[in-house]
Design a protein around this motif. Sequence first.
Motif, PDB file in Angstrom:
ATOM      1  N   PRO A   1       0.833  -1.206   0.000  1.00 60.43           N
ATOM      2  CA  PRO A   1       0.000   0.000   0.000  1.00 60.43           C
ATOM      3  C   PRO A   1       0.867   1.256   0.000  1.00 60.43           C
ATOM      4  CG  PRO A   1       0.016  -0.995   2.182  1.00 60.43           C
ATOM      5  CD  PRO A   1       0.800  -1.908   1.283  1.00 60.43           C
ATOM      6  N   TYR A   2       0.518   2.210  -0.841  1.00 60.37           N
ATOM      7  CA  TYR A   2       1.236   3.480  -0.933  1.00 60.37           C
ATOM      8  C   TYR A   2       0.528   4.495  -0.038  1.00 60.37           C
ATOM      9  CZ  TYR A   2       4.355   1.871  -4.566  1.00 60.37           C
ATOM     10  OH  TYR A   2       5.348   1.208  -5.248  1.00 60.37           O
ATOM     11  N   VAL A   3       1.035   4.637   1.158  1.00 62.60           N
ATOM     12  CA  VAL A   3       0.376   5.379   2.231  1.00 62.60           C
ATOM     13  C   VAL A   3       0.135   6.839   1.851  1.00 62.60           C
ATOM     14  CG1 VAL A   3       0.596   6.134   4.632  1.00 62.60           C
ATOM     15  CG2 VAL A   3       1.284   3.805   3.981  1.00 62.60           C
ATOM     16  N   ASN A   4       1.170   7.556   1.503  1.00 68.77           N
ATOM     17  CA  ASN A   4       1.012   8.981   1.209  1.00 68.77           C
ATOM     18  C   ASN A   4       0.183   9.204  -0.055  1.00 68.77           C
ATOM     19  OD1 ASN A   4       1.593  11.736   1.957  1.00 68.77           O
ATOM     20  ND2 ASN A   4       2.876  11.818   0.131  1.00 68.77           N
ATOM     21  N   ALA A  63       4.710   1.628   1.663  1.00 68.84           N
ATOM     22  CA  ALA A  63       5.569   2.528   0.897  1.00 68.84           C
ATOM     23  C   ALA A  63       4.952   3.923   0.861  1.00 68.84           C
ATOM     24  CB  ALA A  63       5.738   1.988  -0.517  1.00 68.84           C
ATOM     25  N   SER A  64       5.712   4.860   0.344  1.00 69.90           N
ATOM     26  CA  SER A  64       5.258   6.232   0.089  1.00 69.90           C
ATOM     27  C   SER A  64       4.827   6.936   1.371  1.00 69.90           C
ATOM     28  CB  SER A  64       4.109   6.236  -0.927  1.00 69.90           C
ATOM     29  OG  SER A  64       3.646   7.554  -1.158  1.00 69.90           O
ATOM     30  N   PHE A  65       5.823   7.397   2.124  1.00 75.47           N
ATOM     31  CA  PHE A  65       5.557   8.093   3.384  1.00 75.47           C
ATOM     32  C   PHE A  65       5.942   9.556   3.262  1.00 75.47           C
ATOM     33  CE2 PHE A  65       6.348   3.687   4.516  1.00 75.47           C
ATOM     34  CZ  PHE A  65       5.255   3.413   5.311  1.00 75.47           C
ATOM     35  N   LYS A  66       5.165  10.425   3.907  1.00 74.28           N
ATOM     36  CA  LYS A  66       5.533  11.837   3.938  1.00 74.28           C
ATOM     37  C   LYS A  66       6.224  12.210   5.236  1.00 74.28           C
ATOM     38  CE  LYS A  66       0.976  13.369   5.397  1.00 74.28           C
ATOM     39  NZ  LYS A  66      -0.246  14.021   5.011  1.00 74.28           N
ATOM     40  N   ASN A  67       6.076  11.353   6.287  1.00 72.27           N
ATOM     41  CA  ASN A  67       6.723  11.668   7.559  1.00 72.27           C
ATOM     42  C   ASN A  67       6.949  10.393   8.370  1.00 72.27           C
ATOM     43  OD1 ASN A  67       4.343  11.147   9.290  1.00 72.27           O
ATOM     44  ND2 ASN A  67       3.497  12.930   8.245  1.00 72.27           N
ATOM     45  N   THR A 104       9.295   0.701   2.954  1.00 71.96           N
ATOM     46  CA  THR A 104      10.306   1.329   2.112  1.00 71.96           C
ATOM     47  C   THR A 104      10.015   2.826   2.182  1.00 71.96           C
ATOM     48  OG1 THR A 104      11.290   1.476  -0.098  1.00 71.96           O
ATOM     49  CG2 THR A 104       8.941   0.958   0.003  1.00 71.96           C
ATOM     50  N   ALA A 105      11.059   3.615   2.490  1.00 69.88           N
ATOM     51  CA  ALA A 105      10.846   5.041   2.717  1.00 69.88           C
ATOM     52  C   ALA A 105      12.061   5.834   2.256  1.00 69.88           C
ATOM     53  CB  ALA A 105      10.582   5.295   4.198  1.00 69.88           C
ATOM     54  N   ALA A 106      11.837   7.093   1.983  1.00 69.44           N
ATOM     55  CA  ALA A 106      12.906   8.002   1.575  1.00 69.44           C
ATOM     56  C   ALA A 106      13.895   8.203   2.732  1.00 69.44           C
ATOM     57  CB  ALA A 106      12.306   9.341   1.156  1.00 69.44           C
ATOM     58  N   LEU A 150      13.412   8.171   6.997  1.00 70.05           N
ATOM     59  CA  LEU A 150      14.132   7.237   7.868  1.00 70.05           C
ATOM     60  C   LEU A 150      15.000   7.991   8.874  1.00 70.05           C
ATOM     61  CD1 LEU A 150      15.179   4.549   5.247  1.00 70.05           C
ATOM     62  CD2 LEU A 150      13.297   4.439   6.898  1.00 70.05           C
ATOM     63  N   ALA A 151      15.669   9.051   8.428  1.00 71.38           N
ATOM     64  CA  ALA A 151      16.516   9.838   9.334  1.00 71.38           C
ATOM     65  C   ALA A 151      15.682  10.453  10.454  1.00 71.38           C
ATOM     66  CB  ALA A 151      17.255  10.917   8.557  1.00 71.38           C
TER      67      ALA A 151
END
Length: 104
Positions: free
Chosen positions: A6-9, A41-45, A61-63, A67-68
Amino acid sequence: ARYVAPYVNRMDNYGIDGVRVASEIHRTLRTYDLKADVLAASFKNSEQVLELVRQGVGAITAAPDVLAALIKNPATDAAIADQNRDFGILVGERRTWLDLVNDK
């Protein structure tokens, strides 16, 4: 399928609660003992990631910036800055542990 992604954002952008949907997919897979897992996948925060982890989702899976943000903590940042300052005072600015080893 081994994973459902699922692409959350992306869902959020269409007015759908992506975290809720991903959580429901995860619960459904577990309820029916299906062998597939959620790969969100696809997270904004990072809060979106944390909420899914709280719900039991174990694969994302996240940008890199998302992750930081998971490990960002002002107290940790201050402790690192203090340690770096103290190290510089003790051994000299811009020197590393390797410099100390090579000095011997």
